[in-house]
Design an enzyme around this catalytic site. Structure first.
Site, PDB file in Angstrom:
ATOM      1  N   LYS A 198       0.830  -1.211   0.000  1.00 12.82           N
ATOM      2  CA  LYS A 198       0.000   0.000   0.000  1.00 12.82           C
ATOM      3  C   LYS A 198       0.870   1.271   0.000  1.00 12.82           C
ATOM      4  CE  LYS A 198      -2.172  -1.031   3.876  1.00 12.82           C
ATOM      5  NZ  LYS A 198      -1.529  -2.311   4.248  1.00 12.82           N
ATOM      6  N   ARG A 236      11.940  -6.278   5.473  1.00 11.08           N
ATOM      7  CA  ARG A 236      11.717  -4.836   5.307  1.00 11.08           C
ATOM      8  C   ARG A 236      12.496  -4.054   6.366  1.00 11.08           C
ATOM      9  NH1 ARG A 236       5.748  -2.414   4.308  1.00 11.08           N
ATOM     10  NH2 ARG A 236       5.365  -2.432   6.528  1.00 11.08           N
ATOM     11  N   ARG A 278      11.370  -2.503  12.228  1.00 15.17           N
ATOM     12  CA  ARG A 278      10.350  -2.011  13.147  1.00 15.17           C
ATOM     13  C   ARG A 278      10.062  -3.030  14.256  1.00 15.17           C
ATOM     14  NH1 ARG A 278       5.683  -0.143   9.027  1.00 15.17           N
ATOM     15  NH2 ARG A 278       4.477  -1.269  10.588  1.00 15.17           N
TER      16      ARG A 278
HETATM   17  P1  AMP Z   1       0.863   0.111   9.418  1.00 17.14           P
HETATM   18  O1  AMP Z   1       2.159   0.824   9.228  1.00 17.14           O
HETATM   19  O2  AMP Z   1      -0.241   0.672   8.584  1.00 17.14           O
HETATM   20  O3  AMP Z   1       0.994  -1.388   9.270  1.00 17.14           O
HETATM   21  O4  AMP Z   1       0.407   0.383  10.934  1.00 17.14           O
HETATM   22  C1  AMP Z   1       1.213  -0.006  12.028  1.00 17.14           C
HETATM   23  C2  AMP Z   1       0.353  -0.178  13.271  1.00 17.14           C
HETATM   24  O5  AMP Z   1      -0.303   1.063  13.587  1.00 17.14           O
HETATM   25  C3  AMP Z   1      -0.769  -1.190  13.146  1.00 17.14           C
HETATM   26  O6  AMP Z   1      -0.331  -2.515  13.383  1.00 17.14           O
HETATM   27  C4  AMP Z   1      -1.746  -0.689  14.212  1.00 17.14           C
HETATM   28  O7  AMP Z   1      -1.287  -1.019  15.514  1.00 17.14           O
HETATM   29  C5  AMP Z   1      -1.621   0.824  14.071  1.00 17.14           C
HETATM   30  N1  AMP Z   1      -2.591   1.366  13.062  1.00 17.14           N
HETATM   31  C6  AMP Z   1      -2.296   1.977  11.877  1.00 17.14           C
HETATM   32  N2  AMP Z   1      -3.419   2.354  11.235  1.00 17.14           N
HETATM   33  C7  AMP Z   1      -4.449   1.977  12.028  1.00 17.14           C
HETATM   34  C8  AMP Z   1      -5.872   2.071  11.920  1.00 17.14           C
HETATM   35  N3  AMP Z   1      -6.461   2.628  10.853  1.00 17.14           N
HETATM   36  N4  AMP Z   1      -6.615   1.560  12.941  1.00 17.14           N
HETATM   37  C9  AMP Z   1      -6.059   1.010  14.034  1.00 17.14           C
HETATM   38  N5  AMP Z   1      -4.730   0.876  14.197  1.00 17.14           N
HETATM   39  C10 AMP Z   1      -3.914   1.359  13.207  1.00 17.14           C
END
Ligand code: AMP
Length: 215
Positions: A13, A127, A162
């Site tokens: 994404k 990553r 991360r």
């Molecule tokens: P991502 O980088 O999008 O994978 O997000 C990393 C982490 O941030 C996720 O595993 C969630 O803990 C939190 N997170 C990001 N976006 C959301 C969302 N829309 N709703 C809830 N938690 C989120």
């Protein structure tokens, strides 16, 4: 363009969003990037979100909606936005729908990036991400290494794995995705907005999106 990018963690994404911003000046809005920035800066939001993120759990919907209500009404969204990692639950999708109606904005599509689980696991464990919260450039030890090991090509900050990209946390994030986020595909299918893209190449995904929205 005004798009939602749906897909499991590691489906591409963020990469696709970055490629699309270059086409028409739409802004990428990643809730994950916003939250990681808040954790790094130690803000109240960061303190509330950190434990959920480390465990691979979702941050509560009300915190996320607080961020997005403000973000989507900022001036730079007028030229379009690419929502990367939001919405992640049906209540978030419903709240987003109400918010967009309130501010008079129509979505072009919800793009569903479908990538096999083994490809995702491989991508996420290899990553690496720039630790500078204003940069967060993404690398991959196999397919997109940094020029100097461990140092970001763009801003010279350390490049790290991360906390939520250990095998255990990844597995949890994928389970959370299947349980809470995968149902959003049906939600947007019913709304007539879904664009299914069955592709492991970011270029193919971008081409499919351009065709769909007539670019
Ligand atoms: P991502 O980088 O999008 O994978 O997000 C990393 C982490 O941030 C996720 O595993 C969630 O803990 C939190 N997170 C990001 N976006 C959301 C969302 N829309 N709703 C809830 N938690 C989120």
């Amino acid at each position: 363009m005004k798009l939602i990018l749906l897909g499991a963690p590691g489906a591409g994404k963020g990469t696709v969003a970055k490629m699309l911003t270059a086409l028409d000046g739409s802004v990428q809005i990643s809730t994950g990037d916003i939250l990681r920035g808040a954790v790094k800066e130690g803000t109240e939001l960061g303190k509330q979100a950190e434990a959920f993120m480390k465990a691979g759990d979702l941050v509560p919907d009300d915190l996320i909606m607080g961020i997005m209500e403000e973000r989507l009404q900022q001036d730079d969204c007028a030229s379009g936005f690419l929502l990367d990692g939001f919405p992640r639950t049906i209540p978030q999708a419903q709240a987003l729908q109400a918010l967009l109606e309130k501010i008079g904005v129509k979505l072009d599509a919800a793009v569903n990036l479908d990538v096999p689980r083994e490809v995702i696991l491989d991508r996420l464990t290899t990553r690496r991400t720039c630790s500078n919260s204003d940069c967060q450039e993404i690398y991959n030890v196999k397919s997109k290494p940094t020029q100097v090991e461990g140092v970001c090509d763009k801003c010279d900050s350390p490049v790290i794995q991360r906390d939520d990209e250990t095998e255990e946390a990844i597995s949890k994030r994928l389970d959370t995705y299947n349980e809470k986020t995968a149902p959003l595909a049906s939600f947007y299918r019913d709304a007539g907005l879904i664009l299914d893209v069955n592709a492991t190449s970011s270029d193919a995904v971008v081409d499919a999106i351009k065709t769909q929205i007539g670019m």
